[in-house]
Design a protein around this motif. Structure first.
Motif, PDB file in Angstrom:
ATOM      1  N   THR A  41      71.748  75.571  88.135  1.00  0.00           N
ATOM      2  CA  THR A  41      70.914  76.180  88.761  1.00  0.00           C
ATOM      3  C   THR A  41      70.603  77.843  87.517  1.00  0.00           C
ATOM      4  OG1 THR A  41      71.858  76.968  90.748  1.00  0.00           O
ATOM      5  CG2 THR A  41      70.516  75.137  90.405  1.00  0.00           C
ATOM      6  N   LEU A  42      72.165  78.189  87.395  1.00  0.00           N
ATOM      7  CA  LEU A  42      72.131  79.502  86.709  1.00  0.00           C
ATOM      8  C   LEU A  42      71.875  79.305  85.188  1.00  0.00           C
ATOM      9  CD1 LEU A  42      74.259  81.410  89.177  1.00  0.00           C
ATOM     10  CD2 LEU A  42      71.752  81.422  89.549  1.00  0.00           C
ATOM     11  N   GLN A  43      71.531  78.263  84.535  1.00  0.00           N
ATOM     12  CA  GLN A  43      71.810  78.338  82.984  1.00  0.00           C
ATOM     13  C   GLN A  43      70.251  78.220  83.091  1.00  0.00           C
ATOM     14  OE1 GLN A  43      74.026  75.310  81.749  1.00  0.00           O
ATOM     15  NE2 GLN A  43      75.796  75.904  83.008  1.00  0.00           N
ATOM     16  N   TYR A  44      70.399  79.044  81.302  1.00  0.00           N
ATOM     17  CA  TYR A  44      68.689  79.056  81.142  1.00  0.00           C
ATOM     18  C   TYR A  44      68.991  79.552  79.929  1.00  0.00           C
ATOM     19  CZ  TYR A  44      68.320  83.589  80.901  1.00  0.00           C
ATOM     20  OH  TYR A  44      68.317  85.598  80.829  1.00  0.00           O
ATOM     21  N   LYS A  45      67.688  79.639  79.319  1.00  0.00           N
ATOM     22  CA  LYS A  45      67.291  80.207  77.222  1.00  0.00           C
ATOM     23  C   LYS A  45      66.048  80.794  77.491  1.00  0.00           C
ATOM     24  CE  LYS A  45      68.816  79.888  72.744  1.00  0.00           C
ATOM     25  NZ  LYS A  45      68.746  78.963  71.458  1.00  0.00           N
ATOM     26  N   LEU A  46      65.816  81.709  77.365  1.00  0.00           N
ATOM     27  CA  LEU A  46      64.662  82.557  76.868  1.00  0.00           C
ATOM     28  C   LEU A  46      64.506  82.534  75.929  1.00  0.00           C
ATOM     29  CD1 LEU A  46      60.886  83.232  77.932  1.00  0.00           C
ATOM     30  CD2 LEU A  46      62.607  85.181  78.942  1.00  0.00           C
ATOM     31  N   GLU A  47      63.546  82.160  74.724  1.00  0.00           N
ATOM     32  CA  GLU A  47      63.288  82.972  73.725  1.00  0.00           C
ATOM     33  C   GLU A  47      61.901  83.276  73.279  1.00  0.00           C
ATOM     34  OE1 GLU A  47      65.230  81.834  69.265  1.00  0.00           O
ATOM     35  OE2 GLU A  47      65.389  80.680  70.331  1.00  0.00           O
ATOM     36  N   GLY A  48      61.868  84.848  72.103  1.00  0.00           N
ATOM     37  CA  GLY A  48      60.638  84.496  71.394  1.00  0.00           C
ATOM     38  C   GLY A  48      60.830  84.808  70.643  1.00  0.00           C
ATOM     39  N   THR A  49      59.280  85.068  69.490  1.00  0.00           N
ATOM     40  CA  THR A  49      59.666  85.354  68.254  1.00  0.00           C
ATOM     41  C   THR A  49      57.966  85.944  67.884  1.00  0.00           C
ATOM     42  OG1 THR A  49      61.351  84.853  67.095  1.00  0.00           O
ATOM     43  CG2 THR A  49      59.600  85.624  65.526  1.00  0.00           C
ATOM     44  N   LEU A  84      56.724  81.402  71.914  1.00  0.00           N
ATOM     45  CA  LEU A  84      57.937  81.636  73.101  1.00  0.00           C
ATOM     46  C   LEU A  84      58.428  80.253  73.369  1.00  0.00           C
ATOM     47  CD1 LEU A  84      55.989  84.380  75.685  1.00  0.00           C
ATOM     48  CD2 LEU A  84      58.097  84.616  74.110  1.00  0.00           C
ATOM     49  N   SER A  85      60.046  80.422  74.250  1.00  0.00           N
ATOM     50  CA  SER A  85      60.327  79.170  74.895  1.00  0.00           C
ATOM     51  C   SER A  85      61.454  79.373  75.909  1.00  0.00           C
ATOM     52  CB  SER A  85      60.885  78.298  73.800  1.00  0.00           C
ATOM     53  OG  SER A  85      62.121  78.915  72.930  1.00  0.00           O
ATOM     54  N   LEU A  86      61.116  78.671  77.207  1.00  0.00           N
ATOM     55  CA  LEU A  86      61.892  78.708  77.876  1.00  0.00           C
ATOM     56  C   LEU A  86      62.318  77.841  78.494  1.00  0.00           C
ATOM     57  CD1 LEU A  86      63.029  79.894  80.340  1.00  0.00           C
ATOM     58  CD2 LEU A  86      60.664  79.706  82.049  1.00  0.00           C
ATOM     59  N   SER A  87      63.861  76.867  78.518  1.00  0.00           N
ATOM     60  CA  SER A  87      64.668  76.343  79.042  1.00  0.00           C
ATOM     61  C   SER A  87      65.536  75.824  80.039  1.00  0.00           C
ATOM     62  CB  SER A  87      65.258  75.324  77.809  1.00  0.00           C
ATOM     63  OG  SER A  87      66.469  76.605  77.703  1.00  0.00           O
ATOM     64  N   ASN A  88      65.012  75.523  81.450  1.00  0.00           N
ATOM     65  CA  ASN A  88      66.290  75.867  82.928  1.00  0.00           C
ATOM     66  C   ASN A  88      66.096  74.328  83.095  1.00  0.00           C
ATOM     67  OD1 ASN A  88      65.082  75.781  85.581  1.00  0.00           O
ATOM     68  ND2 ASN A  88      67.526  77.321  84.934  1.00  0.00           N
ATOM     69  N   LYS A  89      67.183  74.212  84.090  1.00  0.00           N
ATOM     70  CA  LYS A  89      67.291  72.510  84.241  1.00  0.00           C
ATOM     71  C   LYS A  89      65.843  71.788  85.035  1.00  0.00           C
ATOM     72  CE  LYS A  89      70.514  69.938  87.939  1.00  0.00           C
ATOM     73  NZ  LYS A  89      71.207  70.707  89.317  1.00  0.00           N
ATOM     74  N   PHE A  90      65.411  72.988  85.577  1.00  0.00           N
ATOM     75  CA  PHE A  90      64.395  72.919  86.471  1.00  0.00           C
ATOM     76  C   PHE A  90      62.823  72.328  85.755  1.00  0.00           C
ATOM     77  CE2 PHE A  90      66.888  74.510  89.773  1.00  0.00           C
ATOM     78  CZ  PHE A  90      67.676  72.751  90.471  1.00  0.00           C
ATOM     79  N   MET A  91      62.896  73.398  84.467  1.00  0.00           N
ATOM     80  CA  MET A  91      61.435  74.453  83.664  1.00  0.00           C
ATOM     81  C   MET A  91      62.382  74.414  82.883  1.00  0.00           C
ATOM     82  SD  MET A  91      60.036  77.260  84.419  1.00  0.00           S
ATOM     83  CE  MET A  91      58.702  76.570  86.272  1.00  0.00           C
ATOM     84  N   GLU A  92      60.639  73.955  81.514  1.00  0.00           N
ATOM     85  CA  GLU A  92      60.411  74.074  80.543  1.00  0.00           C
ATOM     86  C   GLU A  92      58.997  74.153  79.851  1.00  0.00           C
ATOM     87  OE1 GLU A  92      61.944  70.729  78.151  1.00  0.00           O
ATOM     88  OE2 GLU A  92      63.848  70.412  79.264  1.00  0.00           O
TER      89      GLU A  92
END
Length: 320
Positions: free
Chosen positions: A153-161, A176-184
């Motif tokens: 649950t503490l793993q994520y990646k947030l990227e923006g350009t 922008l992009s966000l990835s997590n176990k519970f949300m993309e």
């Protein structure tokens, strides 16, 4: 341990901070024994606690995994200087305010590249963040931050350009992009300005997946002024809710569309919405649908309008 450094030369300015340390938490494994005690000014007594382990009983073992804890923190910022310079003329005046000599020039350095790096490492989680602002043929800003952990649950990646292009007008693009176990999630937008037209587009999508809810969302918005000013928008939503503890379920979808056109001679707008739901509450099933349409056309000679609404709902044994 801590170290700090900073430097400034003809090519760059930079600073760095580093901190690291370690700790031994073996003492938390020592079993505690607390005798029975009588609370002051009362006849109440607390029960005896024997061989109680803080490491085992408080959840620290599952969270920290090991009693050997360490961390490492690093922060670095850098500015790379640009060799290009902007020349600004400054005329010389005399207390009658008339220019009497050839203007002098003030040279101002062009913006360079700025970068930032951050990292934090421990036995529980690792965090990384990088950001940069770059002045090249285009002006580009970029960042990325991520984490890795023993807990999903503490793993994520947030990227923006984001980039600004100055050729043949102005164009600003952002992603922008966000990835997590519970949300993309993803977001893309573009705005383009030229002497002849303006164009814009925005797309956003999201996906949520938790034990009791699954949901997908998408939104698109487009507009341009090439042949005629036009704006179109669409929204789509689907969901699936299931909670055994609440004895309830719900699945459904929503779809909305909007189109707008305009000229000096006429104005037009069209809108449509559709939705449906199906589920149960306390073992009683229910369902419903709705659909609506609306449009308007207006010019100097006439006006046309249309509106339509349909709906249906049902609850077993109660309503239809």
């Amino acid at each position: 341990h801590q170290n700090f450094s900073a430097g400034n030369n003809e090519n760059s300015i930079e600073a760095h901070v580093g901190i690291n340390g370690e700790a031994n938490l073996d003492f938390l494994n020592i079993p505690l024994t607390i005798p029975e005690m009588t609370l002051p000014y009362t006849v109440l007594t607390t029960p005896q606690v024997k061989d109680f382990s803080l490491w085992e009983k408080t959840g620290l073992k599952e969270f920290l995994k090991t009693t050997k804890q360490s961390f490492d923190l690093s922060v670095k910022a850098q500015y790379k200087k640009n060799k290009d310079k902007h020349s600004i003329p400054i005329p010389f005046y005399v207390k009658d305010f008339q220019a009497v000599s050839t203007p002098n020039n003030i040279l101002i350095p062009a913006m360079g590249n700025i970068t930032y790096d951050f990292s934090f490492k421990s036995s529980v989680i690792t965090l990384n963040a990088n950001a940069g602002l770059y002045n090249q043929s285009d002006i580009v800003a970029h960042f990325v931050t991520s984490s890795s952990s023993v807990t999903d649950t503490l793993q994520y990646k947030l990227e923006g350009t984001s980039s600004l292009t100055r050729k043949r007008g102005l164009k600003l693009a952002t992603a922008l992009s966000l990835s997590n176990k519970f949300m993309e999630g993803n977001h893309d937008s573009t705005i383009s300005l030229t002497k002849k037209s303006t164009e814009a587009s925005v797309t956003t999508s999201a996906k949520v997946q938790i034990p009791i809810l699954k949901m997908n969302f998408k939104q698109e918005l487009n507009g341009n002024t090439k042949s005629k000013p036009t704006i179109s928008s669409s929204i789509e939503l689907t969901y699936d809710f299931n909670s055994p503890k609440l004895y309830s379920t719900a699945t459904g979808a929503v779809d909305h569309k909007l189109i707008l056109e305009s000229l000096t001679s006429y104005f037009s707008v069209e809108s449509s919405t559709k939705g449906d739901i199906k589920g149960s509450v306390l073992s009683r099933e229910y369902s419903g649908t709705i659909a609506s349409e609306a449009s308007t056309y207006l010019n100097s000679k006439s006006t046309r309008s249309l509106a339509k609404l349909q709906g249906a709902s049902k609850v077993d044994g109660i309503w239809n």
